[in-house]
Design an enzyme around this catalytic site. Structure first.
Site, PDB file in Angstrom:
ATOM      1  CG  ASP A 172      41.992  31.487  33.916  1.00 44.25           C
ATOM      2  OD1 ASP A 172      42.446  30.261  33.534  1.00 44.25           O
ATOM      3  OD2 ASP A 172      41.321  32.209  33.417  1.00 44.25           O
ATOM      4  CB  SER A 209      42.872  38.570  36.993  1.00 47.10           C
ATOM      5  OG  SER A 209      41.778  38.423  37.704  1.00 47.10           O
ATOM      6  CG  HIS A 220      39.995  36.859  35.119  1.00 49.16           C
ATOM      7  ND1 HIS A 220      40.602  36.088  36.118  1.00 49.16           N
ATOM      8  CD2 HIS A 220      39.769  35.846  33.959  1.00 49.16           C
ATOM      9  CE1 HIS A 220      40.872  35.027  35.756  1.00 49.16           C
ATOM     10  NE2 HIS A 220      40.265  34.707  34.597  1.00 49.16           N
TER      11      HIS A 220
END
Lengths: 189, 266
Positions: A133, A13, A40
């Protein structure tokens, strides 16, 4: 490392673009194990990421369609606003199901599905990022006897994601981006 | 819950005796996730509890509705909507023509179409019909309720159409819910029917089925798209999700209008 893998899955991310860019530009050109990146990204921006990463990439970069088959020598990137799953038959499936960890694509989903489908033949890598995540997905790969590498939090732009994984389980390796690339290039093809 | 493949097969086999609960053609990994979500929503621990719950007709309808995946947001993929506005809508010229949205789950696609044809001043000659086998889903769509938490996302998508800026005027707002205005609501009809029986008489000039077939197995996907193709009038348009692919049996019968936005013409 002598171990042979059928699939490499990478989650990242915040701060991961430059790491992924380095990986793709420094990976050996004959690297044949399919790599799948779940990063992401902005929901409404469909183009730009592939183009940006392709500039220096040694591998062909593809945003897969639903039901597309994983092929050697390719690197795949999860499309924006879709979850990306790896199926038992070596195909991708996409989904617009609910966001997970505020994310679609969710790294957990891609990593977990890869672990379930390819088990000990999976190599999972979790990079820098700003939420948790991916931590559960990496643990799922670990639980299915896959090999797991977490980016060293000390080398991460944002260490929340690697630290969340390290709180959940003990990966096989904790490495800097440079060492990850070196390990990948030494893998048997 | 984490179901095994055999557990999923058992659930599918047990519940298919009920109307609108035949999931035999769906992808197994999708069903694993979706049943897990339904079990979680209703705090179900064992399959026997689930079967007991399904004896109630209204609960069956509700769960059938929960098995559908929402369209995530209004004007999802703004480039698609821009393309439809600029290249497709004004080709739909026949008076009384219908735009059909099969398996519409939350109304987001219907309201997006409704706003777009209103802004293009062609609302008087097009009707929008959406369908879903679940009555409760149809009731939600019919109520015009839109998730207030999604408003900013919907609005930012709409702004990317780079045309008008009237989005606020299409909603009546209170603290938790935004409701589509009555006149906009009246342009959309929702039928509680499955895709194979939803449309009989209308002249269908466009079908938008974006991301609905992602969850189907191969055979169901073939049947689904072939059914849509048969219902579409000659010269009509079919739109699918930007990351979906038409099965070859349908693709070979259609002209590609936009490969990027996945719009095809019969």
């Amino acid at each position: 490392m002598d171990r042979k893998f059928s699939l490499i899955v990478v989650g990242g991310s915040a701060g991961s673009f430059s790491v992924v860019s380095k990986m793709l530009s420094q990976i050996r050109a004959d690297f044949s194990i399919p790599m799948v990146f779940c990063l992401h990204r902005l929901k409404h921006v469909r183009s730009g990421l592939i183009e940006g990463l392709s500039i220096k990439s040694n591998l062909r970069l593809i945003e897969p369609h639903d039901r597309e088959k994983l092929q050697p020598n390719n690197a795949y990137i999860a499309p924006s606003n879709y979850h990306l799953f790896i199926e038992y038959d070596g195909t991708f499936s996409l989904s617009t199901e609910e966001v997970h960890n505020h994310s679609r694509p969710a790294i957990d989903y891609t990593l977990s599905s890869a672990g379930y489908a390819f088990r000990e033949k999976t190599l999972g890598i979790l990079l820098t990022g700003a939420n948790r995540d991916g931590a559960q997905g990496m643990k799922d790969i670990h639980d299915k006897k896959g090999y797991t590498i977490v980016q060293d939090p000390a080398t991460s732009d944002v260490d929340t994601m690697p630290k969340a994984a390290l709180r959940l389980f003990t990966p096989d390796r904790i490495m800097s981006p440079a060492d990850i690339i070196q390990l990948l290039n030494a893998l048997p093809q | 819950m984490n179901f095994s493949i055999s557990e999923i097969r058992e659930i599918v086999e047990t519940i298919q005796v009920y109307d609108n609960m035949d999931y035999g053609g769906y992808g197994i990994s999708f069903l694993k996730r979706r049943f897990a979500k339904v079990f979680d929503t209703h705090n179900i621990r064992k399959t026997v509890q689930f079967y007991e719950l399904l004896k109630d007709e209204s609960m069956r309808d509700r769960i059938a509705g929960e098995m559908f995946v929402d369209s995530t947001e209004m004007f999802r993929d703004p480039a698609f909507w821009r393309f439809v506005r600029d290249n497709v809508l004004h080709q739909l010229t026949g008076a009384g023509d219908t735009i059909w949205l099969p398996n519409e789950a939350g109304g987001e696609e219907a309201w997006s179409f409704s706003i777009l044809i209103h802004e293009q001043n062609i609302a008087d000659r097009l009707s929008i019909v959406c369908s879903n086998p679940s009555t409760s889903r149809c009731n939600v769509i019919g109520s015009g309720a839109v998730d207030a938490n999604q408003f900013e996302l919907n609005y930012s998508n709409y702004k990317r159409l780079e045309d008008k800026d009237d989005f606020e005027t299409y909603f009546v707002k209170d603290a938790h819910t935004h409701t589509v205005t009555e006149w906009l609501r009246s342009s959309v009809c929702c039928r509680a029917l499955d895709y194979a029986s939803a449309i009989a008489d209308e002249k269908i000039c466009m079908i938008a089925s974006r991301n609905q077939a992602l969850y189907f197995g191969h055979d169901l996907m073939e049947h689904y798209y072939n059914t849509l193709y048969d219902r579409l009038s000659a010269g009509g348009y079919l739109a699918i999700g930007v990351k979906e692919q038409l099965p070859a049996s349908v693709a070979e019968k259609m002209t590609v209008v936009s490969e990027t936005e996945k719009v095809y013409r019969k």
